[in-house]
Write a protein that holds these residues in place. Sequence first.
Motif, PDB file in Angstrom:
ATOM      1  N   GLU A 286     -13.655 -45.879  -0.332  1.00  0.00           N
ATOM      2  CA  GLU A 286     -14.371 -46.869   0.587  1.00  0.00           C
ATOM      3  C   GLU A 286     -15.868 -46.479   0.518  1.00  0.00           C
ATOM      4  O   GLU A 286     -16.579 -47.709   0.599  1.00  0.00           O
ATOM      5  CB  GLU A 286     -13.939 -46.317   2.011  1.00  0.00           C
TER       6      GLU A 286
ATOM      7  N   ALA B 144     -18.743 -49.719  -0.835  1.00  0.00           N
ATOM      8  CA  ALA B 144     -19.737 -50.241   0.204  1.00  0.00           C
ATOM      9  C   ALA B 144     -21.057 -49.896  -0.718  1.00  0.00           C
ATOM     10  O   ALA B 144     -21.718 -50.793  -0.472  1.00  0.00           O
ATOM     11  CB  ALA B 144     -19.407 -49.413   1.437  1.00  0.00           C
TER      12      ALA B 144
ATOM     13  N   GLU C 204     -21.405 -52.531  -3.178  1.00  0.00           N
ATOM     14  CA  GLU C 204     -21.952 -53.674  -2.744  1.00  0.00           C
ATOM     15  C   GLU C 204     -23.342 -53.859  -2.312  1.00  0.00           C
ATOM     16  O   GLU C 204     -24.239 -54.777  -2.564  1.00  0.00           O
ATOM     17  CB  GLU C 204     -21.139 -54.171  -1.292  1.00  0.00           C
TER      18      GLU C 204
ATOM     19  N   THR D  51     -20.065 -58.842  -3.468  1.00  0.00           N
ATOM     20  CA  THR D  51     -19.143 -58.719  -2.405  1.00  0.00           C
ATOM     21  C   THR D  51     -17.802 -57.869  -2.892  1.00  0.00           C
ATOM     22  O   THR D  51     -17.376 -58.287  -3.919  1.00  0.00           O
ATOM     23  CB  THR D  51     -18.517 -60.119  -1.913  1.00  0.00           C
ATOM     24  N   CYS D  52     -17.701 -56.797  -2.317  1.00  0.00           N
ATOM     25  CA  CYS D  52     -16.778 -56.059  -2.722  1.00  0.00           C
ATOM     26  C   CYS D  52     -15.748 -55.737  -1.602  1.00  0.00           C
ATOM     27  O   CYS D  52     -15.953 -54.886  -0.468  1.00  0.00           O
ATOM     28  CB  CYS D  52     -17.209 -54.649  -3.347  1.00  0.00           C
ATOM     29  N   VAL D  53     -14.462 -56.005  -1.571  1.00  0.00           N
ATOM     30  CA  VAL D  53     -13.381 -55.624  -0.677  1.00  0.00           C
ATOM     31  C   VAL D  53     -12.495 -54.522  -1.115  1.00  0.00           C
ATOM     32  O   VAL D  53     -12.105 -54.520  -2.011  1.00  0.00           O
ATOM     33  CB  VAL D  53     -12.695 -56.987  -0.371  1.00  0.00           C
ATOM     34  N   PHE D  54     -12.527 -53.644   0.055  1.00  0.00           N
ATOM     35  CA  PHE D  54     -11.670 -52.566  -0.647  1.00  0.00           C
ATOM     36  C   PHE D  54     -10.396 -52.554   0.585  1.00  0.00           C
ATOM     37  O   PHE D  54     -10.492 -52.551   1.811  1.00  0.00           O
ATOM     38  CB  PHE D  54     -12.102 -51.197  -0.320  1.00  0.00           C
ATOM     39  N   GLU D  55      -9.164 -52.479   0.002  1.00  0.00           N
ATOM     40  CA  GLU D  55      -8.000 -52.626   1.120  1.00  0.00           C
ATOM     41  C   GLU D  55      -7.101 -51.471   0.363  1.00  0.00           C
ATOM     42  O   GLU D  55      -6.928 -51.233  -0.649  1.00  0.00           O
ATOM     43  CB  GLU D  55      -7.415 -54.022   0.735  1.00  0.00           C
TER      44      GLU D  55
ATOM     45  N   ARG E 185     -17.676 -61.585  -6.539  1.00  0.00           N
ATOM     46  CA  ARG E 185     -16.912 -60.982  -5.818  1.00  0.00           C
ATOM     47  C   ARG E 185     -15.831 -60.196  -6.564  1.00  0.00           C
ATOM     48  O   ARG E 185     -15.297 -60.340  -7.498  1.00  0.00           O
ATOM     49  CB  ARG E 185     -15.911 -62.032  -4.912  1.00  0.00           C
TER      50      ARG E 185
ATOM     51  N   ARG F 110     -14.701 -48.382  11.406  1.00  0.00           N
ATOM     52  CA  ARG F 110     -13.482 -47.834  10.845  1.00  0.00           C
ATOM     53  C   ARG F 110     -12.299 -47.827  12.088  1.00  0.00           C
ATOM     54  O   ARG F 110     -11.309 -48.225  11.803  1.00  0.00           O
ATOM     55  CB  ARG F 110     -14.038 -46.359  10.693  1.00  0.00           C
TER      56      ARG F 110
ATOM     57  N   ASP G 111      -9.193 -56.827   7.063  1.00  0.00           N
ATOM     58  CA  ASP G 111      -8.859 -56.011   5.949  1.00  0.00           C
ATOM     59  C   ASP G 111      -9.364 -56.800   4.496  1.00  0.00           C
ATOM     60  O   ASP G 111      -9.453 -56.254   3.689  1.00  0.00           O
ATOM     61  CB  ASP G 111      -7.254 -55.984   5.640  1.00  0.00           C
ATOM     62  N   SER G 112      -9.468 -58.301   4.992  1.00  0.00           N
ATOM     63  CA  SER G 112     -10.019 -58.781   3.645  1.00  0.00           C
ATOM     64  C   SER G 112     -11.383 -58.944   3.669  1.00  0.00           C
ATOM     65  O   SER G 112     -11.866 -59.752   2.691  1.00  0.00           O
ATOM     66  CB  SER G 112      -9.256 -60.465   3.750  1.00  0.00           C
ATOM     67  N   LEU G 113     -12.003 -58.090   4.476  1.00  0.00           N
ATOM     68  CA  LEU G 113     -13.422 -58.147   4.438  1.00  0.00           C
ATOM     69  C   LEU G 113     -13.963 -56.929   3.629  1.00  0.00           C
ATOM     70  O   LEU G 113     -13.617 -55.895   3.920  1.00  0.00           O
ATOM     71  CB  LEU G 113     -14.102 -58.220   5.867  1.00  0.00           C
ATOM     72  N   SER G 114     -15.360 -57.222   3.015  1.00  0.00           N
ATOM     73  CA  SER G 114     -15.938 -56.148   2.435  1.00  0.00           C
ATOM     74  C   SER G 114     -16.862 -55.494   3.360  1.00  0.00           C
ATOM     75  O   SER G 114     -16.987 -55.886   4.706  1.00  0.00           O
ATOM     76  CB  SER G 114     -16.955 -56.520   1.389  1.00  0.00           C
ATOM     77  N   MET G 115     -17.208 -54.170   3.168  1.00  0.00           N
ATOM     78  CA  MET G 115     -18.111 -53.323   4.240  1.00  0.00           C
ATOM     79  C   MET G 115     -19.225 -54.047   4.684  1.00  0.00           C
ATOM     80  O   MET G 115     -19.575 -54.215   5.930  1.00  0.00           O
ATOM     81  CB  MET G 115     -18.508 -52.226   3.423  1.00  0.00           C
TER      82      MET G 115
ATOM     83  N   GLU H 227     -19.767 -57.163   4.647  1.00  0.00           N
ATOM     84  CA  GLU H 227     -19.299 -58.404   5.532  1.00  0.00           C
ATOM     85  C   GLU H 227     -18.955 -57.885   7.014  1.00  0.00           C
ATOM     86  O   GLU H 227     -19.295 -58.547   8.066  1.00  0.00           O
ATOM     87  CB  GLU H 227     -17.954 -59.325   4.908  1.00  0.00           C
TER      88      GLU H 227
END
Lengths: 823, 212
Positions: free
Chosen positions: A696, A700, A703, A709-713, A747, B136, B148-152, B154
């Motif tokens: 995480e 961040a 990015e 843009t970097c999404v973490f799931e 992305r 968080r 969930d689909s958003l980056s930090m 964003e």
Amino acid sequence: MRLRLILLVLSLLTFLSTSIGGYLYYHNLKESALLEAEQQAEIRVEMLRINLNAQISANIRPARVLAGIPEIVAALSSPAAASLDPANQVLDHFQRNLNADVCYLMDRTGLTIASSNRNAMDSFVGHNFDFRPYFTKAIQHTPATYLALGTTSGVRGAYSSCPVYGADRAAPIGVVVIKASIEEVEEELGLGPEDIILVTNPLGVIFISNRAQWRYQLLWDLSQEEIESIGRSRQFGEGPWRWTGLKLRDDRYVLDQIGRRYLMNRTQVENYPGWNIIHLRSLDAIAKVVSEPLIRITGPVVFTASILIGFSVFFLYQKASQEIVKRKEIQKALGESEGRYRSLYNHTPAMLHSIDSDGRLISVSDFWLQALGYRREDVIGRQLTDFLTESSRLFAERSVIPEFFRTGACQDIPYQFRKASGEVIDVLLSAVAERDDAGRPVRSLAVSIDVTERNRAERALQLAQEELSRYTRGLEKQVQERTREITSILRYTPDVVSIKDRDGHYTLINTCFEAILERSNDEVQGLTDEDLFPPEVARKFRENDLKVLRERRSFQFEEQMPHPDGTTHDYLSVKFPFYGADGDASGVCEISTDITDVIKAQKQLRRLSASIMAGQEKERAAIARELHDELGQVLTALRMDSVWISRRLEAADPAAAERARDMCRLIDKNIEDVRGMAIRLRPGVLDDLGLVDALEWFTADFEKRTNITCVFEHSRIPVISESIATAAYRIAQEALTNVARHARASRAEVELVTHDRQLQLTVVDDGDGFETENLSESEGLGVAGMKERANLVGGDLEVRAAPGEGTRIRLRVSFPDEPGEMT
Amino acid sequence: MIRILLADDHSIVRDGLRRIVEEEGAMEVVAEASDGKEAIQKVAATRPDVAVVDISMPGFDGLEVVSRLKDSHPNLPVLILTMHEEAQYVVRAIEAGAMGYLTKQSAPEQLVTAIRRIYEGHRYITDEATEALALRIAKGARAKTPLDSLSMRELQVLRRLGMGHTNREIASAYNISIKTVDTYRARLLKKLDLRNNAELIRFAIQNNLIAP
């Protein structure tokens, strides 16, 4: 075609004559009908005349009787009311009994003094009728008759007058008149609509007619003067007197305004000089009287006859046409056949000629001329032998031609013709003779076949066969040499070489393979893997062979094979298909290299690599901690002191305080550097908080640094071993570094999930991607390093990429059961 | 006088901190500990008003200390004072029960204020930490959220927009260009299927992005 036209004209003539005959018959019939109609009309007019006469002249005598009756005379002699009454009685009596219209009495001046209609509205009494001719004539002693329209009553009538004499009988003292109504006369004429009856005065004014609208019209066209004289006479009322429009033709026919023709008959009316009775009968009506029954009776007969004639003409015409067509076809076929024969003779691609009994050419085919290069006019009439070479000519003159005219045939005579260009060609000539009536041969039909090319080809073929046998001998030698070479290679190579057919039967094995199997090449002929190896090994071999046969290309496999000493060796096998004549894969060749030792070395190398990498990580962690915790803490303490100092000196010594603040800033920068260094070596988050927090933080931070843009799931992740966490973190780090460096992506997505004790890390970007085929060349992308890391923790790294479609890197690694969970 | 316990394994840091606190006058360091275990013992022994605890310590670390103190002394406000700047630590500390979080680097300027704030019953967290905490909590609230689909980055922009910040303010907060902020805004609207800023603000509030 001409014949067909004649037939057509004949048919038309037939039709025409039939039509004319019919018409003449009809015309004749009409003429006789007309004649009959005329006779009928004459009779009719005569009857009319008698009839009319009876009507309009009936009152002549009664008028005379009336004139002599004493009461009448008395009324005129002493015209007093007392003497008028008896006279009126007498008049009434006559009127009633004669069924007349009116009976009346006029004095000498023409004034009416007594009348049977004296009590009616239109009473004549008191009216003077001296202008009427019947009065003027009567007063001059002549009884008269007159037809006119009543001036007082407006009623048409036939007037009969008679003078009345007194006692002296010298001159009339008055006139009596009996008027009979014409209307009644007219009714009795009663005629059909097609007959027109007219009664006209001498000038032609129609007075009586069975057609009411024709009354008072002029039969003929009159001059203005004549019309005026009619008006003056007051005989026919006030007018106008229009012309009926009738015109006289040939004294017998009348034409009306719309062109209808009428048959006219006329006769004089007795007692009325100049008056005529005219009878008009429409010619159309007469014709109708004739034609209607004719058409009704003979129509169907004529129609049927016409149809029959039409049909028979048509039928005969068809027959004749067919006949003509058939004849033409036969003629054409004959012509074509002739033409074909001529064309065949001339255009057959064979040399044809005919000679007469003197040996002179009488015809040759085009091909003959073409083959020998002459023109027809140069050839016809000359001796055939002129075109042969010397030897052939002698041969022909001495034996062939005499023999031919004797037997009538010859076959495959080898001649040599000399062409116009001087060249000589070889032919085989065959001929038959045409005979005259007496059976003597008169001319020949001969075919010559050019065999020059054939002879040449035969010689060439012979040469080629010799060449081929020489070449074959050379080839055999080469094959022997190659075979020796290949045999040597097969014998001395340390690799295992074998060939199997499509069904898995061995057809060849080399020396090395013989040693492993402890059997000779001859012994394994026709055996399969199942005969030679344990089932598991044989199955694997066959599976690989089938794949090669199916895909029809070469493959590399890693295979295991038991050796006679009981050990199992690893082999790297190259297998490729052999192709049969039909293009199908007919067998599989296999060349296998023993890589047992290589694999052993590889495994050692991997263990070494793992321990190096683990040691490196450990060392990095130690250094990072040292830097972060020890050096960092000291620097922090220093910073606190420098801040304390700067505050202390703020009032006393501002310059020193500023110096202390400079120091503070320097320390801040140092702290940042140390932190950066430590994190690059190994982020504390990974050790302190675990993989999820570490990723995480890293995504961040990534990015923030790269603007990608970097999404973490992630799902809930249980506690996993440090080595796996490290591998996953490093792989994600490497993958994202590649994204930033090479992919030109906008992305990236990092996904961390667990499923059935398996951790799956996926890094996807939407960048350029690359050719997975070129993976070995892209060492710089660190794919090799990532794979190594994945392998070291027992995982598997999959790289999926295509140019323009981004890249996906996926790590899958199983982890053992451990209690406890963390997010 | 506010009575304070300092727990840090580095004595020179402790000395520095003691000096900062005692300079103030109204505060007094009643106990010092060099590891987690000692810190808990000293708390029990001295009953301080505020505990200032480092995260990285031998034995059990600062986070462990916080959660144990939460059980044994639920009314004792704890301030985490650490070298770590990463938001993840802040989140963990607050989740464990800390009332404040401060980096050692900013201690000279902020420590006194921080102690006073938590002593008075308030939280003391930097803006950055507040943001991390909000994000968080918002993300962790449900199993699966649209977030969930958003980056930090964003998420950060979404929260700021939700709080009514202008593009300029957001740009300067993250040191990015105004144009980039606008790009983020457009992307958020598309991703979350929203039409305008009003909907965006409502979305941020509904997803607990604003209040920690």
